[in-house]
Write a protein that holds these residues in place. Structure first.
Motif, PDB file in Angstrom:
ATOM      1  N   SER A   7       0.834  -1.198   0.000  1.00 30.17           N
ATOM      2  CA  SER A   7       0.000   0.000   0.000  1.00 30.17           C
ATOM      3  C   SER A   7       0.873   1.254   0.000  1.00 30.17           C
ATOM      4  O   SER A   7       0.607   2.219  -0.734  1.00 30.17           O
ATOM      5  CB  SER A   7      -0.924  -0.012   1.221  1.00 30.17           C
ATOM      6  OG  SER A   7      -1.781   1.102   1.208  1.00 30.17           O
ATOM      7  N   LYS A   8       1.914   1.232   0.786  1.00 30.53           N
ATOM      8  CA  LYS A   8       2.813   2.385   0.864  1.00 30.53           C
ATOM      9  C   LYS A   8       3.462   2.664  -0.494  1.00 30.53           C
ATOM     10  O   LYS A   8       3.568   3.828  -0.921  1.00 30.53           O
ATOM     11  CB  LYS A   8       3.880   2.127   1.921  1.00 30.53           C
ATOM     12  CG  LYS A   8       4.827   3.288   2.161  1.00 30.53           C
ATOM     13  CD  LYS A   8       5.816   2.964   3.285  1.00 30.53           C
ATOM     14  CE  LYS A   8       6.767   4.123   3.520  1.00 30.53           C
ATOM     15  NZ  LYS A   8       7.734   3.802   4.619  1.00 30.53           N
ATOM     16  N   LEU A   9       3.884   1.618  -1.174  1.00 30.73           N
ATOM     17  CA  LEU A   9       4.520   1.788  -2.481  1.00 30.73           C
ATOM     18  C   LEU A   9       3.540   2.364  -3.501  1.00 30.73           C
ATOM     19  O   LEU A   9       3.898   3.257  -4.299  1.00 30.73           O
ATOM     20  CB  LEU A   9       5.058   0.444  -2.974  1.00 30.73           C
ATOM     21  CG  LEU A   9       6.337  -0.063  -2.312  1.00 30.73           C
ATOM     22  CD1 LEU A   9       6.601  -1.508  -2.702  1.00 30.73           C
ATOM     23  CD2 LEU A   9       7.536   0.811  -2.708  1.00 30.73           C
ATOM     24  N   LEU A  10       2.329   1.860  -3.514  1.00 29.68           N
ATOM     25  CA  LEU A  10       1.342   2.339  -4.491  1.00 29.68           C
ATOM     26  C   LEU A  10       0.908   3.775  -4.189  1.00 29.68           C
ATOM     27  O   LEU A  10       0.680   4.568  -5.114  1.00 29.68           O
ATOM     28  CB  LEU A  10       0.144   1.393  -4.521  1.00 29.68           C
ATOM     29  CG  LEU A  10       0.446   0.002  -5.110  1.00 29.68           C
ATOM     30  CD1 LEU A  10      -0.716  -0.942  -4.875  1.00 29.68           C
ATOM     31  CD2 LEU A  10       0.752   0.109  -6.608  1.00 29.68           C
ATOM     32  N   LYS A  11       0.777   4.118  -2.933  1.00 30.42           N
ATOM     33  CA  LYS A  11       0.432   5.501  -2.575  1.00 30.42           C
ATOM     34  C   LYS A  11       1.542   6.457  -2.996  1.00 30.42           C
ATOM     35  O   LYS A  11       1.273   7.571  -3.460  1.00 30.42           O
ATOM     36  CB  LYS A  11       0.175   5.600  -1.072  1.00 30.42           C
ATOM     37  CG  LYS A  11      -1.115   4.935  -0.623  1.00 30.42           C
ATOM     38  CD  LYS A  11      -1.237   4.913   0.895  1.00 30.42           C
ATOM     39  CE  LYS A  11      -2.484   4.166   1.341  1.00 30.42           C
ATOM     40  NZ  LYS A  11      -2.592   4.071   2.819  1.00 30.42           N
ATOM     41  N   ALA A  12       2.792   6.014  -2.845  1.00 30.86           N
ATOM     42  CA  ALA A  12       3.922   6.856  -3.244  1.00 30.86           C
ATOM     43  C   ALA A  12       3.952   7.058  -4.756  1.00 30.86           C
ATOM     44  O   ALA A  12       4.312   8.127  -5.252  1.00 30.86           O
ATOM     45  CB  ALA A  12       5.221   6.230  -2.772  1.00 30.86           C
ATOM     46  N   LYS A  13       3.541   6.049  -5.505  1.00 31.90           N
ATOM     47  CA  LYS A  13       3.569   6.158  -6.961  1.00 31.90           C
ATOM     48  C   LYS A  13       2.396   6.968  -7.502  1.00 31.90           C
ATOM     49  O   LYS A  13       2.575   7.843  -8.366  1.00 31.90           O
ATOM     50  CB  LYS A  13       3.566   4.759  -7.597  1.00 31.90           C
ATOM     51  CG  LYS A  13       3.510   4.807  -9.125  1.00 31.90           C
ATOM     52  CD  LYS A  13       3.604   3.433  -9.762  1.00 31.90           C
ATOM     53  CE  LYS A  13       3.536   3.552 -11.288  1.00 31.90           C
ATOM     54  NZ  LYS A  13       3.658   2.241 -11.962  1.00 31.90           N
TER      55      LYS A  13
ATOM     56  N   LYS B 129      -0.122   8.729  -5.674  1.00 32.53           N
ATOM     57  CA  LYS B 129      -0.496   9.910  -4.884  1.00 32.53           C
ATOM     58  C   LYS B 129      -1.990   9.947  -4.549  1.00 32.53           C
ATOM     59  O   LYS B 129      -2.373  10.056  -3.401  1.00 32.53           O
ATOM     60  CB  LYS B 129      -0.102  11.208  -5.624  1.00 32.53           C
ATOM     61  CG  LYS B 129       1.381  11.308  -5.973  1.00 32.53           C
ATOM     62  CD  LYS B 129       2.270  11.273  -4.762  1.00 32.53           C
ATOM     63  CE  LYS B 129       3.716  11.600  -5.075  1.00 32.53           C
ATOM     64  NZ  LYS B 129       4.376  10.607  -5.923  1.00 32.53           N
ATOM     65  N   THR B 130      -2.868   9.869  -5.545  1.00 30.67           N
ATOM     66  CA  THR B 130      -4.315   9.958  -5.294  1.00 30.67           C
ATOM     67  C   THR B 130      -4.986   8.652  -5.678  1.00 30.67           C
ATOM     68  O   THR B 130      -4.528   7.913  -6.569  1.00 30.67           O
ATOM     69  CB  THR B 130      -4.950  11.095  -6.101  1.00 30.67           C
ATOM     70  OG1 THR B 130      -4.912  10.768  -7.491  1.00 30.67           O
ATOM     71  CG2 THR B 130      -4.227  12.418  -5.855  1.00 30.67           C
ATOM     72  N   ILE B 131      -6.119   8.397  -5.037  1.00 28.64           N
ATOM     73  CA  ILE B 131      -6.865   7.185  -5.353  1.00 28.64           C
ATOM     74  C   ILE B 131      -7.452   7.272  -6.753  1.00 28.64           C
ATOM     75  O   ILE B 131      -7.616   6.256  -7.446  1.00 28.64           O
ATOM     76  CB  ILE B 131      -7.968   6.928  -4.300  1.00 28.64           C
ATOM     77  CG1 ILE B 131      -8.494   5.490  -4.427  1.00 28.64           C
ATOM     78  CG2 ILE B 131      -9.108   7.932  -4.451  1.00 28.64           C
ATOM     79  CD1 ILE B 131      -7.479   4.431  -4.070  1.00 28.64           C
ATOM     80  N   ALA B 132      -7.709   8.491  -7.216  1.00 26.42           N
ATOM     81  CA  ALA B 132      -8.244   8.669  -8.576  1.00 26.42           C
ATOM     82  C   ALA B 132      -7.227   8.203  -9.612  1.00 26.42           C
ATOM     83  O   ALA B 132      -7.581   7.585 -10.624  1.00 26.42           O
ATOM     84  CB  ALA B 132      -8.610  10.133  -8.799  1.00 26.42           C
ATOM     85  N   ALA B 133      -5.958   8.506  -9.360  1.00 23.34           N
ATOM     86  CA  ALA B 133      -4.913   8.081 -10.291  1.00 23.34           C
ATOM     87  C   ALA B 133      -4.797   6.560 -10.324  1.00 23.34           C
ATOM     88  O   ALA B 133      -4.626   5.952 -11.388  1.00 23.34           O
ATOM     89  CB  ALA B 133      -3.579   8.718  -9.905  1.00 23.34           C
ATOM     90  N   LEU B 134      -4.898   5.926  -9.158  1.00 23.40           N
ATOM     91  CA  LEU B 134      -4.862   4.472  -9.115  1.00 23.40           C
ATOM     92  C   LEU B 134      -6.083   3.887  -9.828  1.00 23.40           C
ATOM     93  O   LEU B 134      -5.966   2.934 -10.612  1.00 23.40           O
ATOM     94  CB  LEU B 134      -4.821   3.980  -7.674  1.00 23.40           C
ATOM     95  CG  LEU B 134      -4.816   2.459  -7.509  1.00 23.40           C
ATOM     96  CD1 LEU B 134      -3.476   1.881  -7.964  1.00 23.40           C
ATOM     97  CD2 LEU B 134      -5.097   2.050  -6.068  1.00 23.40           C
TER      98      LEU B 134
END
Length: 786
Positions: free
Chosen positions: A561-567, A569-574
């Motif tokens: 989760s930490k890695l994906l949040k760093a990449k 930034k926003t949940i919209a981007a994910l």
């Protein structure tokens, strides 16, 4: 004879599938236990290759040959370019799946012969309309056409599948059963996959050669379905004689009496001098080679563009040897069990898995509670000692099993008993001291330079031949899953307890090796399920399955989760990148089922990032533990299985391990498969390989098949030559020293003929001769001056 084809759909008959009416010279009659006649699928009497047989890296033609009955016949000649291609063969794909559901007890037959200079191991895959597959295998000798069959239904396949990925065995507990009827025809041995297919829709049949060292050519004829004869109800009864050998067949080298056992012992001991081969250093390095820096311990160095180990005195060193020089895997389940209250249970602090424990002695208290747990298993033995018999001390106990019909139970080691019979006992355990002495003498006489993985630590202070040590990180840390955790769940490597247990493992191993210069290095763990190459979802199973769990209480999920949040930034981007509709990162942290998502390039890159992070943490933690307790010894990685070595994980291993280890059960190391080593440029070692045959009474030859003991020797030389010729490999260890028990090792039922010695501790001379030939020239072949 006419074929009953009434149950075959009309579209099959009218399609390009070639189904011929068979005659008595082309089809064995068999017993029709289903009131259904045999069905010929292909008899190749036409001069044209059937259009629905497809070929991969192979050429096919119709050729005349001498049939089984001695008459001229026509068959399909298949010339496979297997030296250049890792996968060759044929696939039969009907326009619509075959319906064979009326065959409630039947087998798929082939007549096959190898032509040319080399036997052929054929993998048979049969796939049903639901995608379920079974894989069988057989060796095809050079010479005479013979019939081979794979059971599709009935007999010992009537036991339902459990659906468990670890359900490897039939009800017998053997990896492969004896034939269930008497015949000159040979049975394909079971390898993996499901046992029972949906016979109402068979979608594909394939025969393949995989990772071979030579081009293979065969002639195939008379592909057919035949009803099975009646099952021999005693096919699992009386299998094992008093020496642990096959009681039902005779073969070259079989021991029939104590006198024969002693005669074989005396003949061998008269030839063993316990001396290493010429031009070997104290540690087995090459005295005639370049003298390099001596550090007092083993290390690595590239010499003339080829990676090598360097021995403590500074001589080039190439590691050859045998695994499993111990008694732990020599016992087999007897079919009896004890009251668990009388059995000493495992400790939570234990760092050794159950299957690697020595032979756990059975107490009189346990003996008193003995009861029958499996009549099938108990009936396999013609002899087991009474509890007051002098050889009753070779009973032992397994508190857990990986697979098979018994989860635990009494076991017996015929190999250990034969050591006592062979060498006698002048003081308690003297036969084991003699066994260790003879074993080291053998290794030196046979030219090996080391004792391989899983050697009993009692050998560590022999001071005559180097050894490889090993350990496992086990304990009460959290786990994650790859979705196909073959040997067990994967560790949650971000759990602090994982580091605690890694440190404890390294501490215990360091106490065993005592900083000995004779220790080449240390393997930690074995064949972890990091991911499989079958598909993206299999390769990235750890990220996919872990993302489906909530972050709370799952440290690896938190790291992902930490890695994906760093990449992102926003949940919209994910959401945009992955095609999700999440409202917040908080929702994401509750767990997201991504198994149904199509694996796009973006998703694949993110899964790769997460798997890399997981693998990096695993190897960093284990390397740190080894470095802390054993700074003078090489860390040799986790022995990747060739079925599970994602490149992200291999690169992580190369970052932290001094030597990267692989277990590769193929006929050799094809250059195309191992081309990635050039990019890594890291010394590597083969931790396991083997080749077996079935001419010594075995029911299963192992993962790689030879036609005979002589063929095993030739194939051993081919494999080792491919290792020696590869500039990145610094050695290879054969698995294993002794054959598996005839009725399967207690832990998982492996009943393979893969030893350099048999159950009576008698060497296979063909293997000894091959090893001597290879080992005598490893250094000149590797570094020149041939």
């Amino acid at each position: 004879m006419k074929i009953n084809i009434s149950f075959i759909p009309l579209f099959v008959i009218s399609a390009s599938i070639f189904i011929s009416a068979c005659n008595s010279s082309k089809l064995d009659s068999g017993v029709d236990s289903n009131n259904i006649s045999p069905v010929m699928l292909f008899d190749f009497e036409s001069d044209q290759v059937p259009s629905n047989i497809h070929f991969l890296n192979a050429r096919a033609s119709i050729e005349t040959y001498t049939g089984i009955n001695g008459e001229p016949s026509k068959g399909l000649k298949l010339a496979m370019q297997s030296k250049q291609h890792s996968y060759t063969g044929l696939a039969i794909v009907p326009e619509q799946p075959w319906d064979w559901s009326e065959f409630t007890s039947a087998s798929l037959y082939f007549d096959i012969v190898s032509v040319g200079d080399h036997s052929t191991q054929f993998y048979l895959d049969v796939t049903d309309q639901n995608g379920a597959v079974f894989t069988r295998s057989i060796d095809i000798p050079v010479g005479k056409m013979q019939s081979y069959y794979a059971k599709l239904s009935g007999h010992d396949l009537e036991v339902p599948d459990s659906g468990d990925v670890n359900d490897l065995n039939l009800a017998s507990g053997l990896r492969s059963n004896p034939p269930t009827w008497t015949s000159d025809d040979r049975q394909f041995v079971w390898m993996w996959g499901v046992k029972n297919l949906d016979l109402s829709g068979i979608a594909k049949i394939s025969l393949s050669v995989q990772s071979a060292m030579h081009d293979k050519t065969v002639i195939i004829d008379n592909i057919r379905i035949q009803p099975n004869p009646p099952q021999d109800e005693n096919f699992l009864v009386g299998l094992v004689d008093e020496f642990g050998q096959n009681a039902k067949v005779d073969y070259k080298g079989k021991i029939h009496s104590l006198e024969e056992l002693h005669a074989a012992r005396d003949a061998e001991l008269a030839e063993l001098d316990g001396k290493p081969m010429p031009s070997r250093s104290k540690f087995g390095g090459w005295l005639a080679g370049p003298k390099l820096k001596a550090t007092g311990y083993f290390r690595t160095e590239k010499i003339n563009g080829k990676w090598m180990l360097v021995d403590p005195e500074g001589y080039p060193y190439f590691a050859t040897g045998l695994d499993i020089i111990r008694l732990s895997n020599s016992s087999t389940m007897t079919g009896y069990d004890y009251d668990q209250a009388t059995v000493v249970q495992r400790s939570a602090d234990d760092v050794t898995p159950e299957d690697s424990k020595g032979l756990m002695a059975v107490s009189e208290k346990s003996f008193a509670t003995r009861h029958l747990a499996s009549p099938t298993r108990a009936a396999m033995f013609n002899w087991l000692p009474d509890y007051d018999h002098p050889l009753a001390n070779h009973y032992n106990y397994r508190r857990s099993a990986h697979s098979g019909p018994l989860k635990r139970g009494e076991a017996y080691s015929f190999y250990s008993a034969n050591l006592e019979r062979k060498y006698g006992e002048t003081y308690p355990g003297s036969y084991l001291d003699k066994w260790r002495e003879v074993t080291v003498d053998r290794m030196l006489n046979w030219g090996f330079t080391s004792l391989g993985n899983w050697t009993d630590p009692a050998y560590y202070d022999n001071n005559r031949i180097p050894f490889f040590a090993n350990g496992w990180v086990i304990g009460d840390f959290k786990t994650v899953s790859s979705g196909a955790d073959f040997w067990g769940a994967m560790p949650d490597v971000f759990d602090p307890e994982f580091k605690v247990r890694a440190m404890e493992t390294a501490r215990v191993v360091s106490e065993e090796i005592k900083d000995s210069p004779w220790c080449v290095g240390v393997f930690i763990d074995n064949e972890k399920s990091f991911g499989r190459p079958d598909s993206d979802k299999a390769q990235y199973g750890i990220p996919i399955h872990t993302l489906g769990r909530p972050s709370e209480g799952v440290p690896t999920r938190q790291a992902f989760s930490k890695l994906l949040k760093a990449k992102y930034k926003t949940i919209a981007a994910l959401n945009n990148a992955w095609g999700l509709k999440l409202s917040s990162w908080a929702e994401f942290d509750l767990g997201v089922d991504v198994k149904a998502l199509p694996v796009t390039d973006t998703l694949r890159a993110d899964y790769s990032m997460l798997l890399s992070a997981y693998a990096d943490q695993y190897f960093k933690v284990v390397h740190g533990a080894v470095e802390h307790y054993m700074p003078n010894h090489l860390y040799l990685g986790a022995r990747f299985p060739d079925w599970g070595m994602p490149m992200e994980v291999v690169k992580a291993a190369a970052k932290y391990a001094d030597v990267v280890s692989y277990n590769s059960y193929k006929e050799g190391l094809p250059k195309q498969k191992w081309a990635f080593l050039a990019e890594l440029d890291k010394p590597s070692i083969i931790g396991e390989f083997h080749i077996g045959a079935m001419d010594h009474g075995s029911y299963h030859p192992g993962l790689i098949h030879a036609a005979s003991q002589a063929d095993r020797g030739e194939m051993y030389k081919d494999y080792m030559q491919s290792v020696i010729d590869n500039p990145y490999f610094v050695g290879a260890h054969w698995f294993q020293y002794m054959d598996s028990p005839l009725t399967g090792r207690a832990y998982d039922g492996e009943n393979y003929n893969v030893g350099f010695v048999d159950v009576t501790d008698t060497p296979y001379q063909e293997m000894v001769d091959a090893a001597k030939e290879v080992n005598a020239k490893i250094y000149t072949e590797r570094l020149g001056n041939k």
